[in-house]
Scaffold this motif. Structure first.
Motif, PDB file in Angstrom:
ATOM      1  N   ALA A  79      -5.909  18.157 -19.566  1.00  0.00           N
ATOM      2  CA  ALA A  79      -4.504  18.065 -19.158  1.00  0.00           C
ATOM      3  C   ALA A  79      -4.203  18.845 -17.885  1.00  0.00           C
ATOM      4  CB  ALA A  79      -3.600  18.576 -20.285  1.00  0.00           C
ATOM      5  N   VAL A  80      -5.166  19.607 -17.389  1.00  0.00           N
ATOM      6  CA  VAL A  80      -4.969  20.386 -16.165  1.00  0.00           C
ATOM      7  C   VAL A  80      -5.097  19.448 -14.964  1.00  0.00           C
ATOM      8  CG1 VAL A  80      -5.976  22.207 -14.731  1.00  0.00           C
ATOM      9  CG2 VAL A  80      -5.789  22.531 -17.203  1.00  0.00           C
ATOM     10  N   PRO A  81      -4.186  19.523 -14.006  1.00  0.00           N
ATOM     11  CA  PRO A  81      -4.276  18.615 -12.854  1.00  0.00           C
ATOM     12  C   PRO A  81      -5.520  18.872 -12.019  1.00  0.00           C
ATOM     13  CG  PRO A  81      -2.577  20.270 -12.512  1.00  0.00           C
ATOM     14  CD  PRO A  81      -2.994  20.393 -13.935  1.00  0.00           C
ATOM     15  N   GLU A  82      -5.973  17.835 -11.348  1.00  0.00           N
ATOM     16  CA  GLU A  82      -7.181  17.939 -10.542  1.00  0.00           C
ATOM     17  C   GLU A  82      -7.046  19.004  -9.463  1.00  0.00           C
ATOM     18  OE1 GLU A  82     -10.178  15.048  -7.954  1.00  0.00           O
ATOM     19  OE2 GLU A  82      -8.422  14.217  -8.971  1.00  0.00           O
ATOM     20  N   SER A  83      -5.842  19.192  -8.942  1.00  0.00           N
ATOM     21  CA  SER A  83      -5.625  20.177  -7.879  1.00  0.00           C
ATOM     22  C   SER A  83      -5.850  21.604  -8.356  1.00  0.00           C
ATOM     23  CB  SER A  83      -4.199  20.054  -7.335  1.00  0.00           C
ATOM     24  OG  SER A  83      -3.247  20.303  -8.366  1.00  0.00           O
ATOM     25  N   ASN A  89     -15.690  19.303  -9.376  1.00  0.00           N
ATOM     26  CA  ASN A  89     -16.064  19.642 -10.748  1.00  0.00           C
ATOM     27  C   ASN A  89     -14.889  19.402 -11.678  1.00  0.00           C
ATOM     28  OD1 ASN A  89     -17.725  20.531 -12.776  1.00  0.00           O
ATOM     29  ND2 ASN A  89     -17.073  22.649 -12.573  1.00  0.00           N
ATOM     30  N   TYR A  90     -14.181  18.308 -11.434  1.00  0.00           N
ATOM     31  CA  TYR A  90     -13.033  18.010 -12.291  1.00  0.00           C
ATOM     32  C   TYR A  90     -13.525  17.506 -13.637  1.00  0.00           C
ATOM     33  CZ  TYR A  90      -8.389  16.520 -13.636  1.00  0.00           C
ATOM     34  OH  TYR A  90      -7.199  16.381 -14.291  1.00  0.00           O
ATOM     35  N   PRO A  91     -12.739  17.715 -14.724  1.00  0.00           N
ATOM     36  CA  PRO A  91     -13.156  17.296 -16.051  1.00  0.00           C
ATOM     37  C   PRO A  91     -13.654  15.878 -16.094  1.00  0.00           C
ATOM     38  CG  PRO A  91     -11.213  18.578 -16.187  1.00  0.00           C
ATOM     39  CD  PRO A  91     -11.534  18.475 -14.736  1.00  0.00           C
ATOM     40  N   ASP A  92     -14.508  15.888 -17.014  1.00  0.00           N
ATOM     41  CA  ASP A  92     -15.673  15.174 -17.433  1.00  0.00           C
ATOM     42  C   ASP A  92     -16.826  15.365 -16.473  1.00  0.00           C
ATOM     43  OD1 ASP A  92     -14.341  14.350 -19.720  1.00  0.00           O
ATOM     44  OD2 ASP A  92     -13.574  12.625 -18.676  1.00  0.00           O
ATOM     45  N   SER A  93     -16.800  16.311 -15.593  1.00  0.00           N
ATOM     46  CA  SER A  93     -17.984  16.624 -14.780  1.00  0.00           C
ATOM     47  C   SER A  93     -18.606  17.914 -15.291  1.00  0.00           C
ATOM     48  CB  SER A  93     -17.589  16.797 -13.318  1.00  0.00           C
ATOM     49  OG  SER A  93     -18.654  17.274 -12.562  1.00  0.00           O
ATOM     50  N   GLY A  94     -19.900  17.833 -15.625  1.00  0.00           N
ATOM     51  CA  GLY A  94     -20.638  19.038 -15.988  1.00  0.00           C
ATOM     52  C   GLY A  94     -20.233  19.670 -17.283  1.00  0.00           C
ATOM     53  N   GLY A  95     -19.599  18.943 -18.192  1.00  0.00           N
ATOM     54  CA  GLY A  95     -19.330  19.474 -19.512  1.00  0.00           C
ATOM     55  C   GLY A  95     -17.945  20.034 -19.711  1.00  0.00           C
ATOM     56  N   PHE A 225      -3.977  26.276 -11.147  1.00  0.00           N
ATOM     57  CA  PHE A 225      -4.457  26.437 -12.519  1.00  0.00           C
ATOM     58  C   PHE A 225      -3.545  27.392 -13.294  1.00  0.00           C
ATOM     59  CE2 PHE A 225      -7.092  28.893 -15.511  1.00  0.00           C
ATOM     60  CZ  PHE A 225      -7.562  27.879 -16.330  1.00  0.00           C
ATOM     61  N   ASP A 226      -3.219  28.507 -12.676  1.00  0.00           N
ATOM     62  CA  ASP A 226      -2.307  29.485 -13.282  1.00  0.00           C
ATOM     63  C   ASP A 226      -0.966  28.838 -13.623  1.00  0.00           C
ATOM     64  OD1 ASP A 226      -1.173  31.975 -14.041  1.00  0.00           O
ATOM     65  OD2 ASP A 226      -0.485  32.326 -11.990  1.00  0.00           O
ATOM     66  N   ILE A 227      -0.416  28.081 -12.707  1.00  0.00           N
ATOM     67  CA  ILE A 227       0.885  27.426 -12.930  1.00  0.00           C
ATOM     68  C   ILE A 227       0.790  26.417 -14.069  1.00  0.00           C
ATOM     69  CG2 ILE A 227       2.556  25.834 -11.896  1.00  0.00           C
ATOM     70  CD1 ILE A 227       2.000  27.275  -9.211  1.00  0.00           C
ATOM     71  N   ALA A 228      -0.300  25.643 -14.115  1.00  0.00           N
ATOM     72  CA  ALA A 228      -0.468  24.655 -15.183  1.00  0.00           C
ATOM     73  C   ALA A 228      -0.484  25.323 -16.554  1.00  0.00           C
ATOM     74  CB  ALA A 228      -1.753  23.866 -14.965  1.00  0.00           C
TER      75      ALA A 228
END
Length: 244
Positions: A79-83, A89-95, A225-228
């Motif tokens: 649910a975290v935005p790509e930014s 290394n956005y989710p579904d990359s590398g686990g 990330f902090d804001i999310a």
């Protein structure tokens, strides 16, 4: 191999498990067997051992990994935005999509060669016969009773994970860019989910305040990330506001 290794791992609390995999395992892995157990001091955290196999001519190669995984962390990550994530290394990359906090390769601790419990450079030394299975299983257990077990023991509580994120060893997720920034984000989320918002807030404040960014991360991405997390978790938002 499952029959040989299963009882040995059961002595350490592991049980055979479906693969905790999101399709992003290293390309050399054709097949895998997984064993998991819960981390008693960290609710929601799973310790996993997997052995990955690859057919190589007339023999089979094997590498073993230890993982720390939290499915609940994975749900937040998605649910975290790509930014807000680490570049490339956005989710579904590398686990990250399955909530992998960190992993280590057994060969980094007790050298067994790229493909197994011995220096498997040719067919004569290969892992291609039933007589080799006990040898391979014992190599896994030698690692797990020794340095891999020590690696896990340094990560068996939230305070230890926070210390790892801030001060100690380099991250060991080998096939990801910026593994340290990745790991820190995952541990921040794990703290929030375990009702430690102040610890999470302190950790992200330490990261933002120190300018500890490589080319895959930035102040802007870490701030996003902090804001999310502030928007999703009121307790975390309160803890961050208290640090202002």
């Amino acid at each position: 191999m499952t029959h040989e290794l299963g009882p040995l791992l059961a002595e350490q609390g592991f049980a055979a498990s479906p693969a905790l995999d999101d399709g992003d395992s290293p390309d050399f892995a054709e097949e895998s067997i997984w064993f998991t157990k819960s981390a008693p001091a960290v609710p929601g955290l799973t310790v996993a051992v997997d052995c990955l196999f690859s057919p190589l001519k007339s023999w089979v190669g094997m590498r073993a990994y230890a993982h720390l995984i939290s499915a609940e962390v994975g749900e937040v990550v998605r649910a975290v935005p790509e930014s807000a994530w680490v570049t490339d290394n956005y989710p579904d990359s590398g686990g990250s999509g399955r909530g992998q906090i960190e992993l280590t390769i057994f060969d980094d601790h007790i050298r067994g060669g790229w493909y197994g419990p011995a220096d498997l450079g040719d067919e004569d030394n290969g892992f291609g016969d039933e007589k080799d299975v006990p040898k391979a299983a014992e190599w896994v257990m030698e690692c797990l009773r020794g340095p891999v077990g020590e690696w896990l023991s340094r990560r068996d509580s939230l305070p230890k994970l926070i210390d790892v994120a801030k001060h100690t060893e380099s991250a060991t997720i080998h096939y990801q860019p910026s593994p340290r920034a990745y790991r820190l984000r995952m541990i921040v989320i794990l703290c929030v989910l375990n009702e430690r918002p102040a610890a999470a807030a302190d950790l992200i404040a330490w990261y933002l305040g120190g300018g500890r960014f490589d080319r895959f991360d930035s102040f802007e991405r870490a701030t996003a990330f902090d804001i999310a997390l502030r928007e999703r978790f009121p307790d975390y938002a309160d803890a961050r506001a208290g640090l202002a």
